[in-house]
Write a protein that holds these residues in place. Structure first.
Motif, PDB file in Angstrom:
ATOM      1  N   ARG A 660       0.967  -1.135  -0.052  1.00 27.24           N
ATOM      2  CA  ARG A 660       0.007   0.018   0.064  1.00 27.24           C
ATOM      3  C   ARG A 660       0.783   1.463  -0.171  1.00 27.24           C
ATOM      4  NH1 ARG A 660      -5.387   3.131   0.852  1.00 27.24           N
ATOM      5  NH2 ARG A 660      -4.170   5.157   1.430  1.00 27.24           N
ATOM      6  N   GLY A 661       1.992   1.265   0.858  1.00 26.22           N
ATOM      7  CA  GLY A 661       2.972   2.579   0.685  1.00 26.22           C
ATOM      8  C   GLY A 661       3.592   2.808  -0.670  1.00 26.22           C
ATOM      9  N   GLU A 664       1.050   4.189  -2.897  1.00 14.64           N
ATOM     10  CA  GLU A 664       0.795   5.597  -2.592  1.00 14.64           C
ATOM     11  C   GLU A 664       1.966   6.256  -3.026  1.00 14.64           C
ATOM     12  OE1 GLU A 664      -0.021   6.664   1.706  1.00 14.64           O
ATOM     13  OE2 GLU A 664      -0.833   4.538   1.846  1.00 14.64           O
ATOM     14  N   GLU A 665       3.250   5.933  -2.728  1.00 16.58           N
ATOM     15  CA  GLU A 665       4.384   6.749  -3.417  1.00 16.58           C
ATOM     16  C   GLU A 665       4.233   6.780  -5.170  1.00 16.58           C
ATOM     17  OE1 GLU A 665       6.068   8.452  -1.748  1.00 16.58           O
ATOM     18  OE2 GLU A 665       6.818   7.252   0.110  1.00 16.58           O
ATOM     19  N   ASP A 668       1.334   8.991  -5.940  1.00 18.52           N
ATOM     20  CA  ASP A 668       1.584  10.538  -5.650  1.00 18.52           C
ATOM     21  C   ASP A 668       2.618  10.849  -6.866  1.00 18.52           C
ATOM     22  OD1 ASP A 668       1.791  12.735  -4.403  1.00 18.52           O
ATOM     23  OD2 ASP A 668       3.565  12.180  -3.343  1.00 18.52           O
ATOM     24  N   VAL A 674      -4.795  10.761  -4.183  1.00 23.05           N
ATOM     25  CA  VAL A 674      -5.881   9.943  -3.454  1.00 23.05           C
ATOM     26  C   VAL A 674      -6.614  10.619  -2.426  1.00 23.05           C
ATOM     27  CG1 VAL A 674      -6.211   7.843  -1.856  1.00 23.05           C
ATOM     28  CG2 VAL A 674      -4.177   8.067  -3.350  1.00 23.05           C
ATOM     29  N   ASP A 786     -10.856   5.973   5.898  1.00 21.72           N
ATOM     30  CA  ASP A 786     -11.016   7.102   4.937  1.00 21.72           C
ATOM     31  C   ASP A 786     -12.438   7.592   4.978  1.00 21.72           C
ATOM     32  OD1 ASP A 786     -12.596   5.602   3.774  1.00 21.72           O
ATOM     33  OD2 ASP A 786     -11.923   6.186   1.627  1.00 21.72           O
TER      34      ASP A 786
END
Lengths: 860, 376
Positions: A660-661, A664-665, A668, A674, A786
């Protein structure tokens, strides 16, 4: 295409001293010129070079060696004396009557072989052997060492004569790679013309043999013996037939047999060999029919009839269609025009009369039929590329008749039957001298004289000249010369590309533009490059895998519970193998396969990524725009541990949060934002920037672990789901086992956006300190992080600058069932002042109140 | 140095005798300070004795209350002395604790030769690196990057490039066809996996008038599979169209490229050849970078290594482009009497293999992390 240097030398007349005497050195010199002129020479192979002193000897007797089972004592007769030679070959022939006994090649003492071996008298197991009897490899003819070379008295080599001279040795074979535009180079005459042009400045000229058969012409005419009818003159503009009679079919003499072998053909008999020799000579395929077998003594060139079939020389019965051109007699097909002869009409040992075919078939016709029959023959290869319907065709026919008469006796009936309903005229082409220099850019320019000389050396003739141009007549052996630019190329080849000085082209500052690669594809390229760099920074090793895959491999990953593999992949019509038979619709299957292979190599802690294309057929339309089929994706797989010291501990193992990390990177870095679900955004559905992450559904993403899989979607204002842009999570354990992957594997696959990343902008770093408040509460376990974030942000509190989740606590001994304990840290800051405690607290209270109205929470 | 046995600094203790009513307290303070080994504990001791409500001030208040008037001043002064003596003792002890902690910190050491905790650096695939290098070399002389789809129509892949269906030149490239319905319109035909990057030439010229100066890298496909042929490989295509472009410009461009990529000492040789979409055409060799033309296995003793095919854009290609432009309502822009151009194409894989001595093409597509790491 194999070319014999000996044969070539007969056609090219050169003043003495231009080429070295040594055949190999001379051939090397010619090779250089040919390469410079664009005739690709793959190899130059000497044959029988260095052979001397080997003579033809007759076998007069043989008996076993007294001391060795495998050796034979052979009595050979050299025309004067009989000598005993020791021979180790298993195939020593039995002696016959003197004069008709088999003959062998005897390298006498003092002889040398191509290997450099010098022969002498040598004792073999106690018995002296003067020299040896030779096998083909020892003579430098081939690599055959199965036995000694055996000659028959019919081979035309006299007892005691020098073998090399009689066999046409030494020779040098050029192996040429002929491009499809040059059918003229598929024969020795065409190559000779090229050599003449290459040595034009040294005074080279082309010498063609004169026909000799007039001396053996019968009084009766061919036209009386046979009839030729062309029904389809488009497919067959010309058909020439010669009739020869009184022939005797036999093997060709050794010289011809060896020449054919050197040129890559199998000797058959003297008549068939003659047609092949003529083909290798001129490049025009010929065919000899047994005239007795031709019913009605006639040839009809016609389309095959529906349902008609024919058995070809290779014993295959071939069904034909009305698109195929057939050579028939009065009743049935006897050859597939330009492709292969029929079994029933071929030359056989009893043949005495032949009708020799020399025809011009339309290249496209032959190509289509050859493809339909899946037959690629020496003949079809040449007809497809275009033979010379005029001089070349006639030369080949004449040459073949000469060879037949020489090798098989007999005579030729007078007059050829020449049916030429659609004469193919020689073309003329104009060449503007200035245009040549414009295209070639040579400095100083190529002179008018040089230009003319370059073309006339190739057999073109000048029809008319003017100040600035000339009109040339093109030989019909050069079907590739159809436009001015083709002549310019010939001039360029002749001048030599080496002699054109390089120049870096000027750059016009007005262009070049990027219009050709529209902005979207340029952005996509940039984003794909960025995706690669991001993955490398995240520790991934980039790979490049095949776009083709197997349906099974795709199905293993994407098959849903109801059995469909979605999306349906685009299949190849003619795949190389089953495992490369469809275009991939996902990058993941290939990466998982690569991961397995890497693990098998003994590697651990792997991260593999690929930026590549998947191919998805747009649904609905019948016609597909190829540009819409491919989508660029970034995908990665990872397994093993995070970084660790010396030895990984259980807490170092990768888990969902790692993938997941990474995602995300990546999101981005690629310009995606997101946002929490249900946050209203002004989304552009074609180029989404705002995305949401939600739980994946096992029904649509079967390769993901049902609880540890997520899907990335375009955020929408509507309640409907946005387009899926990617997936990530842990690979389903069942799939993992099926793919033989040992431990937890995580993966992601994301569309590379075609949208430019938003421009970066400067914001002043905060000058005043902020403050933070912790918020701890119990909430229903099924309310997602979220949703809580969205609720907090919905307070629209301007001082709230960050929400961090510090803890998601679900220990059943401390937390009631169905609940979870969350610890959040909320940061407050004002950009123009230091916040007071009271201000921060007020803001915090408002935010908390908003949360409480959104969800039942129990503050702790 | 032992912390608990650390005596208070003698300078403070020896300075002057304390007033008897404080002496015992200060002695006790010194003992308590010595007994603690952490700063928070030290501060607790400090608060107990020296704080606002600490023992010393309590004693001072009691003594003042009990003492007769004239003695109050003496007792008060003695109290202050006791307080500052206490503070000195505290500061000294705090320093000692800090020194001891720093000492312990500095006493740490490791075997610096042990391997560290590595976050493994990922690597770009060799093909990506070489492609980027090629792109940047051509960018230096004004080329921009273009691209086109890998699934192509026969029109772009063959017909517009002067390779009609019945042309033997099609034999030069063994093609993968896709099972799909035929495409509508003149740009149709069957769908194929492109056999070369040359269709990008057509796509570019349809989209823009000259001048054109593009480089187009990408995957291409041919039905071949052995150590030197892969069914998928990578090509890079170049196209320049402008007025007055000649064969000499082509040579100059390729020489520039060859020297930037293989080194300033290489030379190129152009051999006439045939491609259906260029005329004149040539194959290009570089002087062997492995043996400096002495002859080796890699150049097969010839001193030259073949690197690419090229030529002047065939006028038939321009004709196809202008016909299609007109069909699409665009003005013709590629009259061969006005513009000329050159094109070239080379294998990125081949360039990579030549540069790094990779001997098996299939290794490039094997997905082997060790291979990627070699070129990290």
């Amino acid at each position: 295409m194999k070319i014999s240097w000996n044969w070539l030398r007969e056609l090219v007349q050169l003043p003495a001293g231009v080429l070295p005497v040594d055949p190999v050195a001379a051939a090397r010199e010619v090779e250089k010129r040919l390469i410079r002129r664009g005739v690709a020479v793959d190899a130059v192979v000497p044959v029988g070079v260095g052979l001397s002193g080997a003579i033809v000897a007759e076998v007069r007797g043989k008996r076993p060696h007294p001391k060795a089972d495998k050796l034979t004592l052979v009595d050979v007769f050299d025309g004067q004396t009989v000598t005993q030679v020791v021979c180790g070959a298993p195939n020593v022939p039995a002696p016959g009557e003197p004069g008709t006994s088999p003959r062998v090649v005897w390298a006498k003492p003092g002889a040398t072989l191509p290997s450099g071996l010098s022969l002498s008298v040598r004792e073999v197991r106690g018995i002296p052997s003067p020299g040896m009897l030779c096998a083909e490899d020892e003579l430098g003819l081939s690599s055959d060492h199965a036995g000694i070379l055996i000659l028959s008295p019919d081979d035309g080599l006299a007892i005691g004569s020098d073998f090399a001279m009689g066999a046409g040795l030494p020779d040098v074979i050029f192996e040429l790679d002929i491009t499809p535009n040059r059918p003229d180079l598929l024969g020795h005459v065409g190559v000779a013309r090229e050599v003449v042009a290459a040595f034009a400045n040294e005074g080279a000229t082309l010498v063609l043999p004169q026909p000799e058969f007039s001396r053996r012409t019968a009084s009766s005419s061919a036209a009386q013996a046979a009839r030729i009818v062309i029904e389809d003159s488009l497919a067959c503009p010309r058909y020439v037939g010669h009739v020869l009679t009184g022939l005797r079919v036999a093997p060709s003499p050794i010289k011809e047999r060896l020449l054919l072998t050197r040129l890559g053909a199998r000797p058959i008999n003297n008549l068939v060999d003659a047609t092949n020799l003529a083909m290798f000579f001129v490049g025009q395929p010929l065919h000899a029919f047994d005239l007795h077998v031709l019913r009605g003594s006639q040839i009809v060139v016609r389309r095959a009839r529906a349902g008609e079939s024919m058995t070809t020389l290779d014993d295959v019965q071939r069904p034909l269609s009305s698109d195929d051109l057939l050579i028939a007699d009065a009743e049935r097909g006897v050859a597939i025009a330009g492709v292969m002869g029929g079994r029933d009409s071929e030359v056989r040992p009893t043949t005495t009369e032949v009708l020799l075919e020399a025809a011009y078939f339309d290249p496209v016709f032959v190509r289509r039929t050859a493809r339909r029959c899946k037959l690629h023959t020496e003949a079809s290869h040449r007809f497809e590329r275009g033979v010379d319907p005029n001089d070349g065709l006639l030369l080949a026919a004449r040459y073949c008749c000469d060879v037949m008469l020489r090798l098989a006796g007999g005579q030729i009936l007078s007059g050829a039957i020449d049916v030429y309903p659609r004469p193919i005229e020689k073309k003329t082409l104009a060449l503007r001298y200035a245009r040549t220099n414009q295209i070639l850019g040579k400095q100083p320019p190529v002179s008018i004289h040089e230009q003319q000389a370059a073309l006339t050396a190739l057999g073109l003739t000048i029809e008319t000249t003017a100040v600035d141009h000339a009109v040339f007549q093109i030989p019909s052996s050069r079907p590739d010369l159809t436009r001015e630019i083709d002549l310019i190329e010939e001039v360029g080849r002749s001048v030599g590309y080496d002699d054109i000085a390089p120049r870096v082209p000027q750059l016009h500052m007005a262009g070049p533009t990027r219009a050709g690669c529209d902005a979207a594809s340029t952005t996509l390229q940039k984003n794909a490059e960025r995706a690669r760099d991001l993955c490398v920074a995240l520790g991934f090793d980039e790979v490049q895998l095949f776009s083709m895959t197997s349906p099974d491999r795709l199905r293993a990953v994407s098959q849903t519970s109801d059995g469909d593999a979605l999306p349906v992949p685009l299949p190849l019509e003619n795949p190389l193998r089953e495992d490369l038979s469809v275009l991939r619709t996902l990058l993941l299957p290939g990466l998982l396969d690569a991961l397995r292979k890497n693990l098998h190599h003994g590697q651990t802690d792997l991260r593999l990524c690929e930026v590549g294309e998947v191919f998805l057929v747009p649904s609905g339309e019948r016609g597909i725009d190829p540009a819409c089929i491919q989508t660029t994706r970034i995908a990665g797989v990872l397994c093993g541990n995070r970084s660790y010291f010396l030895k990984p501990s259980p807490t170092d193992a990768l888990d969902f949060a790692d993938v997941r990390g990474i995602v995300e990177e990546l999101l981005d870095g690629l310009g995606y934002v997101v946002v929490p679900q249900a946050t209203p955004v002004a989304a552009d559905p074609a180029q989404p920037r705002e995305v949401i992450i939600q739980q994946a559904h096992a029904s649509t993403q079967p390769w993901l672990h049902p609880g540890l899989g997520a899907v990335i979607r375009a955020a929408t204002t509507q309640a409907t789901d946005g387009a899926i842009l990617g997936y990530f999570g842990e690979v389903h354990p069942t799939l993992r086992e099926r793919l033989d992957l040992p431990a937890a594997v995580f993966a992601f696959e994301i569309n590379v956006p075609g949208l430019a990343r938003p421009a970066r902008s400067y914001r002043e770093p905060p000058r005043f300190p902020g403050t933070s408040r912790d918020l701890s509460f119990l909430i229903a376990a099924d309310i997602r992080a979220d949703q809580i974030r969205a609720a907090l942000l919905s307070a629209r509190e301007p001082l709230l600058v960050d929400v961090r989740i510090l803890e998601d606590y679900r220990n059943p001994s401390h937390i009631p069932t169905g609940q979870k304990g969350l610890l959040l840290s909320l940061s407050y800051r004002a950009s123009d002042r230091t916040l007071t405690d009271e201000e921060a607290q007020k803001a915090h209270d408002r935010v908390v109140a908003t949360l409480q109205t959104a969800f039942p929470v129990k503050l702790r | 140095m032992s912390l608990s046995s650390n005596a208070p600094p003698s300078s403070a203790a020896d300075a002057a005798p304390l007033h008897p009513i404080y002496a015992e307290l200060v002695t006790q303070l010194a003992a308590d300070l010595s007994a603690v080994t952490s700063e928070p504990a030290l501060r607790t001791v400090h608060a107990r004795y020296l704080g606002k409500d600490g023992e010393i001030r309590k004693r001072l208040a009691e003594a003042l209350r009990a003492a007769p008037g004239p003695e109050k001043r003496t007792i008060g002064q003695a109290g202050n002395t006791a307080l500052s003596r206490g503070e000195e003792l505290f500061a000294a002890r705090l320093n000692a604790l800090h020194d001891a902690a720093r000492g312990a910190d500095l006493a740490r050491s490791v075997d610096v030769t042990l391997p560290g905790r590595r976050t493994r650096l990922g690597g770009l695939h060799l093909l990506t690196q070489v492609r980027r290098e090629l792109e940047s070399i051509f960018a230096e002389i004004g080329f921009v990057v273009a691209s086109g789809p890998q699934v192509e129509s026969e029109f772009y892949n063959f017909e517009a490039l002067a390779m009609p269906d019945d042309h033997p030149a099609r034999d030069m490239q063994d093609t993968f066809y896709l099972q799909s319905p035929p495409l509508p319109g003149s740009t149709g035909g069957r769908l194929v996996l492109r056999t070369h990057t040359s269709p990008v030439q057509i796509r570019t010229m349809l989209a823009q008038p000259p001048p054109v100066r593009i480089i187009a890298p990408g995957k291409v496909y041919r039905k071949d599979d052995d150590p030197t042929h892969s069914p998928m490989f990578n090509q890079i295509e170049g196209l320049v169209v402008d007025d007055g472009v000649s064969f000499a410009d082509l040579k100059g461009t390729l020489l520039y490229f060859a020297r930037r990529f293989f080194g300033p000492s290489v030379d190129i040789r152009l051999r006439p050849s045939f491609f259906p979409f260029t005329e004149p055409s040539a194959e290009v060799d570089v002087t062997c970078v492995f043996c400096q033309q002495k002859g080796c296995r890699l150049c097969k003793g010839t001193g030259y290594i073949e690197i690419l095919g090229c030529g002047m854009v065939d006028t038939a290609v321009f004709a196809h482009v202008d016909a299609e432009r007109q069909r699409r309502g665009l003005p013709p822009a590629y009259d061969p009497e006005n513009v000329s151009g050159f094109a070239f194409g080379m294998g990125i894989d081949r360039m990579a293999m030549l540069r790094y001595g990779v001997n098996d093409l299939r290794l490039l597509f094997a997905g082997d992390a060790r291979f990627t790491q070699m070129f990290r």
